[in-house]
Design a protein around this motif. Structure first.
Motif, PDB file in Angstrom:
ATOM      1  N   LYS A 127      -6.517  -6.806 -13.760  1.00  0.00           N
ATOM      2  CA  LYS A 127      -6.789  -8.102 -14.380  1.00  0.00           C
ATOM      3  C   LYS A 127      -6.294  -8.076 -15.825  1.00  0.00           C
ATOM      4  N   TYR A 165      -1.273  -4.367  -9.303  1.00  0.00           N
ATOM      5  CA  TYR A 165      -2.199  -3.427  -8.685  1.00  0.00           C
ATOM      6  C   TYR A 165      -1.914  -2.013  -9.172  1.00  0.00           C
ATOM      7  N   TYR A 166      -2.903  -1.144  -8.975  1.00  0.00           N
ATOM      8  CA  TYR A 166      -2.647   0.284  -9.138  1.00  0.00           C
ATOM      9  C   TYR A 166      -3.371   1.043  -8.033  1.00  0.00           C
ATOM     10  N   GLN A 167      -2.834   2.204  -7.724  1.00  0.00           N
ATOM     11  CA  GLN A 167      -3.495   3.127  -6.801  1.00  0.00           C
ATOM     12  C   GLN A 167      -3.632   4.484  -7.463  1.00  0.00           C
ATOM     13  N   LYS A 197      -1.881   7.879 -11.331  1.00  0.00           N
ATOM     14  CA  LYS A 197      -1.950   6.521 -10.806  1.00  0.00           C
ATOM     15  C   LYS A 197      -0.545   5.926 -10.735  1.00  0.00           C
ATOM     16  N   ARG A 246       1.352   2.126 -10.428  1.00  0.00           N
ATOM     17  CA  ARG A 246       1.124   0.680 -10.527  1.00  0.00           C
ATOM     18  C   ARG A 246       2.328  -0.082  -9.966  1.00  0.00           C
ATOM     19  N   TYR A 248       0.871  -1.175   0.000  1.00  0.00           N
ATOM     20  CA  TYR A 248       0.000   0.000   0.000  1.00  0.00           C
ATOM     21  C   TYR A 248       0.905   1.220   0.000  1.00  0.00           C
ATOM     22  N   PRO A 297      -5.607   0.115  -3.101  1.00  0.00           N
ATOM     23  CA  PRO A 297      -5.150  -0.655  -4.279  1.00  0.00           C
ATOM     24  C   PRO A 297      -6.298  -1.368  -4.985  1.00  0.00           C
ATOM     25  N   LYS A 298      -6.202  -1.405  -6.309  1.00  0.00           N
ATOM     26  CA  LYS A 298      -7.127  -2.178  -7.127  1.00  0.00           C
ATOM     27  C   LYS A 298      -6.327  -3.131  -7.997  1.00  0.00           C
ATOM     28  N   GLU A 299      -6.777  -4.373  -8.041  1.00  0.00           N
ATOM     29  CA  GLU A 299      -6.035  -5.370  -8.818  1.00  0.00           C
ATOM     30  C   GLU A 299      -6.260  -5.145 -10.306  1.00  0.00           C
ATOM     31  N   TYR A 339      -6.283   6.584  -2.845  1.00  0.00           N
ATOM     32  CA  TYR A 339      -7.283   5.523  -3.002  1.00  0.00           C
ATOM     33  C   TYR A 339      -6.653   4.157  -2.769  1.00  0.00           C
TER      34      TYR A 339
END
Length: 233
Positions: free
Chosen positions: A232, A196-198, A185, A187, A70, A228-230, A226
């Motif tokens: 895909k 992931y990216y934030q 962003k 990554r 994070y 982390p978002k994975e 924000y």
């Protein structure tokens, strides 16, 4: 005797009929009970499958949390500064405008392959930072260094305002202001290879007078980090 025999035969017939009716009712009840049992077994099996699926999801989430980086924006160690000299349209020299952003890994594991995430697939240096005011865009001066972080380690990147616009502004007047909201962003990957990216947004408000920053807090506390978002594939 004939009368007695007839009575006995009648009673036997009634008893037989009664037994047949009871057996028929019992058979129906047994069939209905069996159907209910089968239905309950199917329901129980579905519950077991859902429970197993939920357990797998929880296990996967727990694994991700155990190795999830994070990158927090350390606004107190980030800064805006002027450095060097840049020639303006009149040939005069003015300092160059930089924003150095500091990030700290406050997650539970190492982050690797850290870098700014481009807005386009084949970006130019000015296509990593989105701004509220399109007339005041930003250019990447230095990408993330270092690009891997253990827990509690820090990295930084540097962006700068468009040189031409900056030099034209300071050539027209001795004092100038820059305020903008920027978003970008970052990554990275975790130790298992998940990507992931934030996303981040922040506001700055800078006053420059005679080639120096005159206000005390050019980077405001108005910022958002924000989770982390994975990513895909």
């Amino acid at each position: 005797m004939n009368v007695i025999s007839t009575i006995i035969a009648g009673i036997s017939l009634v008893w037989t009929i009664f037994n047949s009716v009871n057996q028929s009712k019992s058979s129906k009840k047994i069939l209905e009970y069996k159907k209910e049992v089968d239905k309950s077994n199917v329901t129980l099996k579905n519950i077991e499958l859902k429970y197993e699926k939920a357990q797998n999801v929880i296990s996967e989430m727990a694994t991700k949390c155990m190795v999830l980086p994070y990158l927090n924006l350390d606004i107190n160690k980030s800064r805006i500064y002027l450095m060097g000299e840049t020639a303006n349209i009149e040939g005069k020299e003015y300092p160059q405008f930089f924003i150095k952003l500091k990030f700290k890994n406050v997650g539970t594991a190492t982050a690797a392959n850290i870098n700014l995430m481009p807005l386009k697939k084949e970006p130019n240096l000015n296509e990593y930072i989105d701004t509220e005011y399109s007339s005041n865009f930003h250019v990447v001066y230095q990408f993330m260094e270092p690009n891997s972080l253990f827990v509690n380690d820090t990295a930084s990147c540097i962006i700068t305002i468009d040189f031409d616009k900056y030099s034209k502004d300071v050539s027209r007047k001795r004092s100038t202001k820059y305020n903008n909201s920027i978003s970008f962003k970052v990554r990275y990957t975790d130790i298992t290879g998940r990507k992931y990216y934030q996303a981040y947004t922040l506001v700055y408000d800078v006053e420059i007078h005679n080639g120096k920053i005159s206000n005390k807090y050019p980077l405001t506390q108005n910022y958002t980090v924000y989770p982390p978002k994975e990513i895909k594939d």
